[in-house]
Scaffold this active site. Structure first.
Site, PDB file in Angstrom:
ATOM      1  N   LYS A  22       0.835  -1.207   0.000  1.00  0.00           N
ATOM      2  CA  LYS A  22       0.000   0.000   0.000  1.00  0.00           C
ATOM      3  C   LYS A  22       0.869   1.256   0.000  1.00  0.00           C
ATOM      4  O   LYS A  22       0.620   2.201  -0.757  1.00  0.00           O
ATOM      5  CB  LYS A  22      -0.897   0.010   1.248  1.00  0.00           C
ATOM      6  CG  LYS A  22      -1.618   1.331   1.485  1.00  0.00           C
ATOM      7  CD  LYS A  22      -2.458   1.326   2.736  1.00  0.00           C
ATOM      8  CE  LYS A  22      -1.700   1.682   3.988  1.00  0.00           C
ATOM      9  NZ  LYS A  22      -1.447   3.124   4.195  1.00  0.00           N
ATOM     10  N   ASN A  23       1.902   1.256   0.849  1.00  0.00           N
ATOM     11  CA  ASN A  23       2.709   2.470   1.010  1.00  0.00           C
ATOM     12  C   ASN A  23       3.625   2.752  -0.169  1.00  0.00           C
ATOM     13  O   ASN A  23       4.269   3.792  -0.219  1.00  0.00           O
ATOM     14  CB  ASN A  23       3.523   2.397   2.313  1.00  0.00           C
ATOM     15  CG  ASN A  23       2.639   2.602   3.529  1.00  0.00           C
ATOM     16  OD1 ASN A  23       1.440   2.870   3.408  1.00  0.00           O
ATOM     17  ND2 ASN A  23       3.218   2.478   4.709  1.00  0.00           N
ATOM     18  N   CYS A 126      -4.837   8.106   9.932  1.00  0.00           N
ATOM     19  CA  CYS A 126      -4.937   7.394  11.208  1.00  0.00           C
ATOM     20  C   CYS A 126      -4.645   8.343  12.367  1.00  0.00           C
ATOM     21  O   CYS A 126      -3.731   9.157  12.289  1.00  0.00           O
ATOM     22  CB  CYS A 126      -3.917   6.260  11.252  1.00  0.00           C
ATOM     23  SG  CYS A 126      -4.435   4.766  10.431  1.00  0.00           S
ATOM     24  N   ARG A 131       1.345  14.249  13.800  1.00  0.00           N
ATOM     25  CA  ARG A 131       1.734  14.136  12.394  1.00  0.00           C
ATOM     26  C   ARG A 131       1.751  15.481  11.655  1.00  0.00           C
ATOM     27  O   ARG A 131       0.921  15.733  10.774  1.00  0.00           O
ATOM     28  CB  ARG A 131       0.841  13.122  11.679  1.00  0.00           C
ATOM     29  CG  ARG A 131       0.867  11.771  12.336  1.00  0.00           C
ATOM     30  CD  ARG A 131       0.051  10.752  11.612  1.00  0.00           C
ATOM     31  NE  ARG A 131       0.839  10.018  10.633  1.00  0.00           N
ATOM     32  CZ  ARG A 131       0.352   9.030   9.896  1.00  0.00           C
ATOM     33  NH1 ARG A 131      -0.901   8.688  10.008  1.00  0.00           N
ATOM     34  NH2 ARG A 131       1.105   8.391   9.049  1.00  0.00           N
ATOM     35  N   LYS A 171      14.798  15.378  10.704  1.00  0.00           N
ATOM     36  CA  LYS A 171      14.178  14.154  11.204  1.00  0.00           C
ATOM     37  C   LYS A 171      13.860  13.276   9.990  1.00  0.00           C
ATOM     38  O   LYS A 171      13.555  13.808   8.920  1.00  0.00           O
ATOM     39  CB  LYS A 171      12.878  14.568  11.904  1.00  0.00           C
ATOM     40  CG  LYS A 171      12.159  13.487  12.626  1.00  0.00           C
ATOM     41  CD  LYS A 171      11.006  14.088  13.430  1.00  0.00           C
ATOM     42  CE  LYS A 171      10.322  13.022  14.231  1.00  0.00           C
ATOM     43  NZ  LYS A 171       9.251  13.552  15.061  1.00  0.00           N
ATOM     44  N   ASP A 316       4.846   0.375  11.896  1.00  0.00           N
ATOM     45  CA  ASP A 316       3.636  -0.241  11.337  1.00  0.00           C
ATOM     46  C   ASP A 316       3.488  -1.714  11.729  1.00  0.00           C
ATOM     47  O   ASP A 316       2.480  -2.336  11.375  1.00  0.00           O
ATOM     48  CB  ASP A 316       3.624  -0.108   9.810  1.00  0.00           C
ATOM     49  CG  ASP A 316       3.266   1.301   9.365  1.00  0.00           C
ATOM     50  OD1 ASP A 316       2.889   2.116  10.221  1.00  0.00           O
ATOM     51  OD2 ASP A 316       3.372   1.582   8.154  1.00  0.00           O
ATOM     52  N   ARG A 408      -8.757  -0.499   4.762  1.00  0.00           N
ATOM     53  CA  ARG A 408      -7.894   0.534   4.201  1.00  0.00           C
ATOM     54  C   ARG A 408      -6.544  -0.051   3.783  1.00  0.00           C
ATOM     55  O   ARG A 408      -5.898   0.485   2.887  1.00  0.00           O
ATOM     56  CB  ARG A 408      -7.649   1.638   5.238  1.00  0.00           C
ATOM     57  CG  ARG A 408      -8.838   2.539   5.475  1.00  0.00           C
ATOM     58  CD  ARG A 408      -8.436   3.724   6.321  1.00  0.00           C
ATOM     59  NE  ARG A 408      -7.134   4.210   5.894  1.00  0.00           N
ATOM     60  CZ  ARG A 408      -6.197   4.675   6.718  1.00  0.00           C
ATOM     61  NH1 ARG A 408      -6.411   4.745   8.001  1.00  0.00           N
ATOM     62  NH2 ARG A 408      -5.044   5.103   6.248  1.00  0.00           N
TER      63      ARG A 408
HETATM   64  C1  UD1 Z   1       4.528   6.780   6.480  1.00  0.00           C
HETATM   65  C2  UD1 Z   1       3.665   5.573   6.259  1.00  0.00           C
HETATM   66  C3  UD1 Z   1       3.111   5.062   7.580  1.00  0.00           C
HETATM   67  C4  UD1 Z   1       4.254   4.810   8.548  1.00  0.00           C
HETATM   68  C5  UD1 Z   1       5.175   6.013   8.650  1.00  0.00           C
HETATM   69  C6  UD1 Z   1       6.431   5.733   9.460  1.00  0.00           C
HETATM   70  C7  UD1 Z   1       2.695   5.775   4.052  1.00  0.00           C
HETATM   71  C8  UD1 Z   1       1.478   6.038   3.224  1.00  0.00           C
HETATM   72  N1  UD1 Z   1       2.554   5.928   5.365  1.00  0.00           N
HETATM   73  O1  UD1 Z   1       3.728   7.800   7.057  1.00  0.00           O
HETATM   74  O2  UD1 Z   1       2.401   3.857   7.325  1.00  0.00           O
HETATM   75  O3  UD1 Z   1       3.724   4.542   9.834  1.00  0.00           O
HETATM   76  O4  UD1 Z   1       5.605   6.428   7.340  1.00  0.00           O
HETATM   77  O5  UD1 Z   1       7.115   4.665   8.933  1.00  0.00           O
HETATM   78  O6  UD1 Z   1       3.746   5.436   3.536  1.00  0.00           O
HETATM   79  N2  UD1 Z   1       6.968  14.326  10.940  1.00  0.00           N
HETATM   80  C9  UD1 Z   1       7.227  15.644  11.249  1.00  0.00           C
HETATM   81  N3  UD1 Z   1       7.045  16.582  10.273  1.00  0.00           N
HETATM   82  C10 UD1 Z   1       6.642  16.265   9.006  1.00  0.00           C
HETATM   83  C11 UD1 Z   1       6.400  14.907   8.706  1.00  0.00           C
HETATM   84  C12 UD1 Z   1       6.587  13.972   9.692  1.00  0.00           C
HETATM   85  O7  UD1 Z   1       7.608  15.962  12.380  1.00  0.00           O
HETATM   86  O8  UD1 Z   1       6.500  17.165   8.173  1.00  0.00           O
HETATM   87  C13 UD1 Z   1       7.169  13.314  11.981  1.00  0.00           C
HETATM   88  C14 UD1 Z   1       5.904  12.492  12.276  1.00  0.00           C
HETATM   89  O9  UD1 Z   1       5.076  13.154  13.203  1.00  0.00           O
HETATM   90  C15 UD1 Z   1       6.503  11.226  12.842  1.00  0.00           C
HETATM   91  C16 UD1 Z   1       7.799  11.066  12.027  1.00  0.00           C
HETATM   92  O10 UD1 Z   1       8.085  12.344  11.487  1.00  0.00           O
HETATM   93  O11 UD1 Z   1       6.836  11.390  14.193  1.00  0.00           O
HETATM   94  C17 UD1 Z   1       7.739  10.047  10.911  1.00  0.00           C
HETATM   95  O12 UD1 Z   1       6.590  10.296  10.122  1.00  0.00           O
HETATM   96  P1  UD1 Z   1       6.591  10.029   8.548  1.00  0.00           P
HETATM   97  O13 UD1 Z   1       7.733   9.125   8.221  1.00  0.00           O
HETATM   98  O14 UD1 Z   1       6.516  11.312   7.838  1.00  0.00           O
HETATM   99  O15 UD1 Z   1       5.230   9.238   8.360  1.00  0.00           O
HETATM  100  P2  UD1 Z   1       4.262   9.310   7.118  1.00  0.00           P
HETATM  101  O16 UD1 Z   1       5.046   9.588   5.888  1.00  0.00           O
HETATM  102  O17 UD1 Z   1       3.084  10.139   7.435  1.00  0.00           O
END
Ligand code: UD1
Length: 430
Positions: A22-23, A126, A131, A171, A316, A408
């Site tokens: 999915k991702n 979710c 986030r 990060k 995940d 989903r």
């Molecule tokens: C993606 C995955 C999700 C998985 C996550 C972490 C998809 C569709 N979703 O979500 O299934 O759980 O990676 O492996 O691929 N953060 C910030 N600022 C930002 C963006 C993120 O601080 O602008 C933080 C988030 O709050 C979190 C961390 O970075 O603590 C990692 O999040 P991120 O890797 O961005 O997750 P997603 O891409 O939303």
């Protein structure tokens, strides 16, 4: 609303075909926005999130056709999708659509790259933490976009197009790395992305972009070097197998006991997970066909884990692993370092008799060896499948409510488990 009824106690034996990830499928579909030519994707999983993104992309003007199932083909082979973004008719992604799925926010970067402007609602998805999207915005600003937030929308402009730049993430973020990559491939000049996420799904998207004519070096590492090209072409690509689904069924087999071949799995994309499961006493073997998982007789040993960006233990799979540890012979500690609110499954697992104590970002799981069926509620995508795993080993009947979370992200879940001997059935809502 549909529910899932599970009668626990059966071992799992047989074969489960692993679906496309999915991702990876979601950002691959989004990558179609970057080209006027057709992107053909194979093994796209049949999931509610994919359908939702289809609607969002169609709203932007992407013409999408889905090839029908061939005779004798099961649902888990996914589908072939052809996406053509010859003309983008709308650069706004409205709240009603984006609020339902976080990844739809990722249309922002390719829309600005292609059209010089985009207006995308702040995301939903979710409920597993705050986030934020600051890293996405930083990436686009480094590529020369002007970004403002007004009325719940991110508005980005780059009338003369995006320009290459140095993006150093403070990060590691999967979504922000996708944004940087999707923005940079057609920017004027060179881009270097440092501290990029290394998840295999990012590598899959990068590989597809290269097929479309993008110039990317360092795929699979934390430094991506991109030389912008004026335009991308069409391409044909097969979505990588889902490592989270693979890990989920590996844990389900470990929990219930048995012998299951996870066909088509890519064990090289989940080495940390297989190492942890081996420590827990599960027998895992990479075969020509995928990954074979066995647990016969031996109990489950407790193992401490901490979630980390790839190649660490994935957030995940944290909930699923916690369910497994509920059946272990002792106490384990599971630390969640990625999302601060990702323990909502704890109180539901407790309804099945689990003994779990939360201390900040850590959960102390005292294996009870015995769970009993109960009514439980799915709270998010991965949490909901952890309840299925627990239900498979629980004595008696477990009824899982709010199954739409499962739909989903897991293609034909009941079918796959039933084929291996589980007693799982969907009770269709009125
Ligand atoms: C993606 C995955 C999700 C998985 C996550 C972490 C998809 C569709 N979703 O979500 O299934 O759980 O990676 O492996 O691929 N953060 C910030 N600022 C930002 C963006 C993120 O601080 O602008 C933080 C988030 O709050 C979190 C961390 O970075 O603590 C990692 O999040 P991120 O890797 O961005 O997750 P997603 O891409 O939303």
């Amino acid at each position: 609303m549909d529910r899932i009824r599970i009668r626990g106690g059966n071992r799992l034996n047989g074969r489960i075909e692993i679906s496309g990830a999915k991702n990876a499928a979601l950002p691959l579909m989004i990558a179609s926005l970057l080209s006027e030519e057709t992107l053909t994707l194979h093994r796209v999983p049949r999931l509610a999130d994919v359908r939702m993104l289809q609607r969002i992309l169609q709203n932007h003007g992407v013409d999408i056709t889905v090839a029908g199932k061939r005779p004798g083909q099961n649902g888990h082979h996914g589908e072939t999708m052809r996406l053509n973004a010859k003309s983008i008719v709308d650069t706004t992604a409205p709240y009603e659509l984006v609020s339902k799925m976080r990844a739809s926010f990722w249309v922002l970067a390719p829309l600005i790259a292609r059209c010089g402007e985009a207006k995308v609602s702040l995301p939903g998805g979710c409920a597993i933490g705050t986030r934020p999207v600051d890293l996405h915005i930083l990436a686009l600003e480094k590529l020369g976009a002007q970004v403002t937030i007004e009325g719940g929308y991110v508005i980005a402009r780059a009338p003369k197009g995006l320009i290459g730049g140095n993006i150093d993430f403070a990060k590691v973020s999967v979504g922000a790395t996708h944004a940087a990559l999707l923005g940079a491939v057609t920017a004027h000049g060179d881009t270097i992305i440092t501290n990029a996420a290394r998840e295999p799904e990012i590598g899959d998207v990068a590989d597809c972009l290269v097929k479309m004519g993008a110039r990317i070096e360092g795929i699979g590492t934390s430094t991506l070097r991109i030389t912008g090209v004026p335009r991308l072409t069409g391409a044909e690509h097969t979505v990588i197998p889902d490592r989270i689904e693979t890990g989920t069924y590996a844990m389900a087999t470990a929990m219930a006991g048995g012998d299951v071949l996870l066909a088509g799995a890519r064990p090289d994309t989940l080495e940390t997970v297989t190492a942890v499961l081996k420590q827990a006493g599960v027998d895992l073997r990479a075969t020509n066909e995928g990954l074979r998982v066995m647990r016969n007789g031996a109990g489950i040993e407790p193992v401490n884990v901490e979630t980390q960006p790839y190649p660490g233990f994935p957030t995940d799979l944290q909930a699923q692993f916690m369910a497994l540890m509920c059946g272990a012979k002792g106490t384990s500690v599971i630390r969640e370092t990625i999302f601060e609110n990702r323990f909502m499954h704890v109180q539901e697992l407790a309804r099945l008799g689990a003994d779990i104590h939360l201390h900040g970002d850590s959960a102390e799981v005292r294996g009870t060896g015995k769970l009993t069926g109960a009514q439980v509620m799915a709270t998010d995508l991965r949490a909901s499948v952890s309840l299925v795993i627990a239900g498979l080993a629980a004595e008696g009947e477990t009824m899982l409510h709010r199954v739409y979370h499962l739909d989903r992200g897991f293609e034909t879940l009941e079918e796959k488990l039933v084929a291996c001997g589980a007693e799982v059935e969907r009770v269709v809502g009125q």
